[in-house]
Design a protein around this motif. Structure first.
Motif, PDB file in Angstrom:
ATOM      1  N   SER A  59       3.666  12.289  15.204  1.00  0.00           N
ATOM      2  CA  SER A  59       2.565  11.722  14.974  1.00  0.00           C
ATOM      3  C   SER A  59       0.841  12.179  15.498  1.00  0.00           C
ATOM      4  CB  SER A  59       2.752  10.191  15.471  1.00  0.00           C
ATOM      5  OG  SER A  59       4.064   9.783  14.894  1.00  0.00           O
ATOM      6  N   SER A  60       0.822  13.041  16.911  1.00  0.00           N
ATOM      7  CA  SER A  60      -0.179  13.264  17.281  1.00  0.00           C
ATOM      8  C   SER A  60      -0.372  15.161  16.458  1.00  0.00           C
ATOM      9  CB  SER A  60       0.268  13.897  18.413  1.00  0.00           C
ATOM     10  OG  SER A  60       1.330  12.965  19.887  1.00  0.00           O
ATOM     11  N   ALA A  61       1.034  15.565  15.957  1.00  0.00           N
ATOM     12  CA  ALA A  61       0.173  16.892  14.761  1.00  0.00           C
ATOM     13  C   ALA A  61      -0.489  16.008  13.762  1.00  0.00           C
ATOM     14  CB  ALA A  61       1.209  17.313  14.622  1.00  0.00           C
ATOM     15  N   ILE A  62       0.240  15.312  13.214  1.00  0.00           N
ATOM     16  CA  ILE A  62      -0.862  14.368  11.855  1.00  0.00           C
ATOM     17  C   ILE A  62      -2.824  13.931  12.568  1.00  0.00           C
ATOM     18  CG2 ILE A  62      -0.623  12.279  10.673  1.00  0.00           C
ATOM     19  CD1 ILE A  62       2.592  12.968  10.382  1.00  0.00           C
ATOM     20  N   ILE A  63      -2.627  13.773  13.218  1.00  0.00           N
ATOM     21  CA  ILE A  63      -3.705  12.696  13.924  1.00  0.00           C
ATOM     22  C   ILE A  63      -4.645  14.171  13.977  1.00  0.00           C
ATOM     23  CG2 ILE A  63      -4.579  11.712  15.431  1.00  0.00           C
ATOM     24  CD1 ILE A  63      -2.733  10.090  16.062  1.00  0.00           C
ATOM     25  N   ASN A  64      -4.053  15.188  15.140  1.00  0.00           N
ATOM     26  CA  ASN A  64      -5.348  16.399  15.205  1.00  0.00           C
ATOM     27  C   ASN A  64      -5.490  16.597  14.120  1.00  0.00           C
ATOM     28  OD1 ASN A  64      -4.866  15.446  18.056  1.00  0.00           O
ATOM     29  ND2 ASN A  64      -3.282  16.838  18.704  1.00  0.00           N
ATOM     30  N   HIS A  65      -5.152  16.796  12.851  1.00  0.00           N
ATOM     31  CA  HIS A  65      -5.350  17.750  11.883  1.00  0.00           C
ATOM     32  C   HIS A  65      -5.250  16.407  10.873  1.00  0.00           C
ATOM     33  CE1 HIS A  65      -2.107  20.492  14.044  1.00  0.00           C
ATOM     34  NE2 HIS A  65      -2.884  20.771  12.919  1.00  0.00           N
ATOM     35  N   ALA A  66      -5.622  15.774  11.145  1.00  0.00           N
ATOM     36  CA  ALA A  66      -6.231  14.485  10.041  1.00  0.00           C
ATOM     37  C   ALA A  66      -7.470  15.140   9.758  1.00  0.00           C
ATOM     38  CB  ALA A  66      -6.525  12.802  10.720  1.00  0.00           C
ATOM     39  N   PRO A  67      -8.510  14.148   8.164  1.00  0.00           N
ATOM     40  CA  PRO A  67     -10.320  14.700   8.311  1.00  0.00           C
ATOM     41  C   PRO A  67     -10.783  14.213   9.020  1.00  0.00           C
ATOM     42  CG  PRO A  67      -8.760  13.771   6.498  1.00  0.00           C
ATOM     43  CD  PRO A  67      -8.478  13.875   6.986  1.00  0.00           C
ATOM     44  N   PRO A  68     -12.335  14.222   9.707  1.00  0.00           N
ATOM     45  CA  PRO A  68     -13.124  13.414  10.557  1.00  0.00           C
ATOM     46  C   PRO A  68     -13.354  11.896   9.451  1.00  0.00           C
ATOM     47  CG  PRO A  68     -14.219  15.178   9.239  1.00  0.00           C
ATOM     48  CD  PRO A  68     -12.439  15.350   9.000  1.00  0.00           C
ATOM     49  N   GLN A  69     -13.201  10.996  10.023  1.00  0.00           N
ATOM     50  CA  GLN A  69     -13.784   9.634   9.915  1.00  0.00           C
ATOM     51  C   GLN A  69     -14.939   9.812   9.197  1.00  0.00           C
ATOM     52  OE1 GLN A  69     -11.377   6.671   9.359  1.00  0.00           O
ATOM     53  NE2 GLN A  69      -9.481   8.524  10.133  1.00  0.00           N
ATOM     54  N   VAL A  70     -15.623   9.952  10.031  1.00  0.00           N
ATOM     55  CA  VAL A  70     -17.083  10.159   9.517  1.00  0.00           C
ATOM     56  C   VAL A  70     -17.897  11.775   8.864  1.00  0.00           C
ATOM     57  CG1 VAL A  70     -19.444   9.974  10.089  1.00  0.00           C
ATOM     58  CG2 VAL A  70     -17.747   8.500  11.007  1.00  0.00           C
ATOM     59  N   HIS A 383     -13.787   3.442   8.414  1.00  0.00           N
ATOM     60  CA  HIS A 383     -14.316   4.490   8.521  1.00  0.00           C
ATOM     61  C   HIS A 383     -14.544   4.542   7.187  1.00  0.00           C
ATOM     62  CE1 HIS A 383     -13.526   5.092  12.623  1.00  0.00           C
ATOM     63  NE2 HIS A 383     -14.967   5.066  12.036  1.00  0.00           N
ATOM     64  N   LYS A 384     -13.200   4.930   6.527  1.00  0.00           N
ATOM     65  CA  LYS A 384     -13.729   5.138   5.172  1.00  0.00           C
ATOM     66  C   LYS A 384     -14.095   4.013   4.563  1.00  0.00           C
ATOM     67  CE  LYS A 384     -11.474   9.239   6.080  1.00  0.00           C
ATOM     68  NZ  LYS A 384     -11.987  10.082   6.133  1.00  0.00           N
ATOM     69  N   ARG A 385     -13.990   2.803   4.080  1.00  0.00           N
ATOM     70  CA  ARG A 385     -13.972   1.693   3.667  1.00  0.00           C
ATOM     71  C   ARG A 385     -15.770   1.371   3.542  1.00  0.00           C
ATOM     72  NH1 ARG A 385      -9.716   2.575   1.583  1.00  0.00           N
ATOM     73  NH2 ARG A 385      -7.488   1.152   2.218  1.00  0.00           N
ATOM     74  N   ILE A 386     -16.207   1.930   4.734  1.00  0.00           N
ATOM     75  CA  ILE A 386     -17.796   1.661   5.039  1.00  0.00           C
ATOM     76  C   ILE A 386     -18.364   2.758   4.166  1.00  0.00           C
ATOM     77  CG2 ILE A 386     -19.659   1.929   6.639  1.00  0.00           C
ATOM     78  CD1 ILE A 386     -18.405  -0.655   6.670  1.00  0.00           C
ATOM     79  N   GLN A 387     -18.400   3.393   4.340  1.00  0.00           N
ATOM     80  CA  GLN A 387     -18.385   5.026   4.014  1.00  0.00           C
ATOM     81  C   GLN A 387     -18.607   4.525   1.892  1.00  0.00           C
ATOM     82  OE1 GLN A 387     -19.651   7.584   4.404  1.00  0.00           O
ATOM     83  NE2 GLN A 387     -19.013   8.092   6.506  1.00  0.00           N
ATOM     84  N   SER A 388     -17.379   4.298   1.534  1.00  0.00           N
ATOM     85  CA  SER A 388     -17.279   4.243   0.286  1.00  0.00           C
ATOM     86  C   SER A 388     -18.444   3.096  -0.067  1.00  0.00           C
ATOM     87  CB  SER A 388     -15.819   3.644  -0.394  1.00  0.00           C
ATOM     88  OG  SER A 388     -15.957   3.011  -1.904  1.00  0.00           O
ATOM     89  N   MET A 389     -18.632   1.509   0.656  1.00  0.00           N
ATOM     90  CA  MET A 389     -19.179   0.540   0.538  1.00  0.00           C
ATOM     91  C   MET A 389     -21.333   1.260   0.452  1.00  0.00           C
ATOM     92  SD  MET A 389     -20.202  -2.455   3.157  1.00  0.00           S
ATOM     93  CE  MET A 389     -18.657  -3.601   2.707  1.00  0.00           C
ATOM     94  N   LEU A 390     -21.079   2.161   1.276  1.00  0.00           N
ATOM     95  CA  LEU A 390     -22.455   2.631   1.129  1.00  0.00           C
ATOM     96  C   LEU A 390     -22.400   3.148   0.336  1.00  0.00           C
ATOM     97  CD1 LEU A 390     -23.235   3.688   5.260  1.00  0.00           C
ATOM     98  CD2 LEU A 390     -23.528   1.613   3.696  1.00  0.00           C
TER      99      LEU A 390
END
Length: 396
Positions: A59-70, A383-390
């Motif tokens: 799980s930690s590896a998935i978090i560390n390799h996730a794309p940036p939230q913003v 964060h992804k939802r707000i990006q989509s809204m804007l």
């Protein structure tokens, strides 16, 4: 006679010796049993520790390799008006605010009873975003629009409050709803710009994390006891009885099998998001059961508008790194792949069969949870939802 006495004494002495020898052997047999038990417990503890460590590491590896939230900061000044309704809406208020604050250049926040017009006149924001809006007088919204300020509202409880929100929606420039089936409803109410935007997960709260034994369950469900949930959970009583299970939330005292499931039901309790996230990650199986659109209690949906879309719990369970089993909703396919990232069920008997299957198929269960976590962090956070809204508001 002396010989007889000596022989008798020797006989007694021999018997006593035999008795002592026999008594001395009993602890040895007991020690063997204790050693076996201790070895079995040690092996079980090693297995659990390995499983927990492996899950946490992956799980930690998935978090560390996730794309940036913003991905980018929007050059905008936003005034965010919270719902003002407290529990259970306050965690959503906070999640939206935190995502906005990290996504736009300037973000200001207030409650619906705050000095809103004064703030608008001083800040002159590019956008006033309102969450739910039931505590905010529509007259204030009209005055904001008269000043040339763009307004938007995000409804978080559709279709269960449409009897109220249909009156609010026409006062805003843009309407966002978490229910796909309500888009046409709001357009029929006279709203020109209506958008489908589900809620998401706050990864700062709902995340994989090491948890202690009290949070470790075989099966858990956290949520209010709407009547369709009561009937469903009542049917699950056999599998809940045979496992280390927990059902927690408001109104569960009306469960018919409450006494039978004593110790597994926690009625009248609202767990904080932080506590909920711990139970999610600590549970081998987390159940998700949507409320019914036509529940007669706690429902303001006289038109009986059916719900197609998933609830926020869907994303929160996944973001916690948990294995999720959920009832079927048509819109689920737009977010997760059933059988690969989430498991669906269509009846209590189907649910029980799958619970028993996945409790004994650890690797399969764990891989599904990993895939779900990975997709959630990439696509389904606030964060992804707000990006989509804007993007909808300022580029379309």
């Amino acid at each position: 006679m002396k010989r007889t006495l000596k022989r008798s004494q020797a006989s007694r002495s021999g018997r006593a010796g035999l008795q002592k020898t026999h008594t001395a052997r009993r602890p040895m047999a007991s020690n063997v049993n204790i050693s076996a038990i201790m070895a079995a417990r040690q092996a079980e503890g090693f297995h659990q520790g390995f499983d927990q460590g492996y899950s946490w590491g992956r799980s930690s590896a998935i978090i560390n390799h996730a794309p940036p939230q913003v991905a980018n900061i929007w050059d905008l000044r936003v005034l965010f008006i919270m719902s003002g309704k407290g529990v259970p809406y306050s965690p959503i208020d906070q999640a939206v605010y935190e995502a906005l604050r990290e996504t736009v250049k300037e973000c200001y926040v207030t409650q619906p009873n705050g000095p809103i017009l004064e703030l608008v006149d001083r800040l002159m924001p590019n956008l006033v975003l309102v969450l739910e809006g039931m505590e905010l007088p529509t007259g204030i919204v009209d005055l904001i629009r008269e000043r040339g300020i763009h307004t938007a509202i995000w409804f978080t409880d559709d279709p269960y409050y449409v009897d109220v929100t249909e009156v609010l929606a026409p006062h805003y420039d843009d309407v966002f709803t978490l229910e796909l089936n309500c888009v046409e409803f709001y357009k029929a109410c006279g709203c020109q710009r209506v958008h489908y935007l589900p809620l998401g997960a706050n990864p700062a709260v709902f995340r994989p994390q090491p948890v202690g034994e009290p949070y470790r369950k075989d099966v858990s469900f956290i949520g209010s006891a709407y009547w369709n949930r009561v009937a469903f959970v009542n049917e699950l009583a056999p599998v809940l009885m045979e496992s280390n299970s927990m059902v927690s939330g408001w109104w569960w005292e009306r469960l018919p099998h409450l006494k039978r499931l004593a110790g597994r039901i926690q009625p009248g309790i609202w767990l904080t998001p932080e506590e909920t996230a711990k139970f999610y990650y600590g549970s081998r199986i987390v159940l998700n059961l949507h409320r019914s659109h036509d529940d007669d209690s706690y429902n303001c949906n006289k038109r009986k508008i059916e719900a197609f879309s998933v609830n926020p719990r869907t994303f929160e369970i996944a973001a916690s790194g948990a294995f999720q089993m959920t009832d079927e909703r048509s819109d689920l396919l737009n977010f997760y792949t059933p059988g690969e990232e989430v498991i669906t069920y269509h009846s209590p008997s189907d649910c029980m069969e799958k619970i028993r299957h996945y409790l004994t198929h650890e690797d399969e269960r764990r891989e599904i949870a990993f895939r779900s976590l990975r997709r959630t962090l990439a696509e389904h956070t606030y964060h992804k939802r707000i990006q989509s809204m804007l993007a909808t508001l300022f580029t379309s």
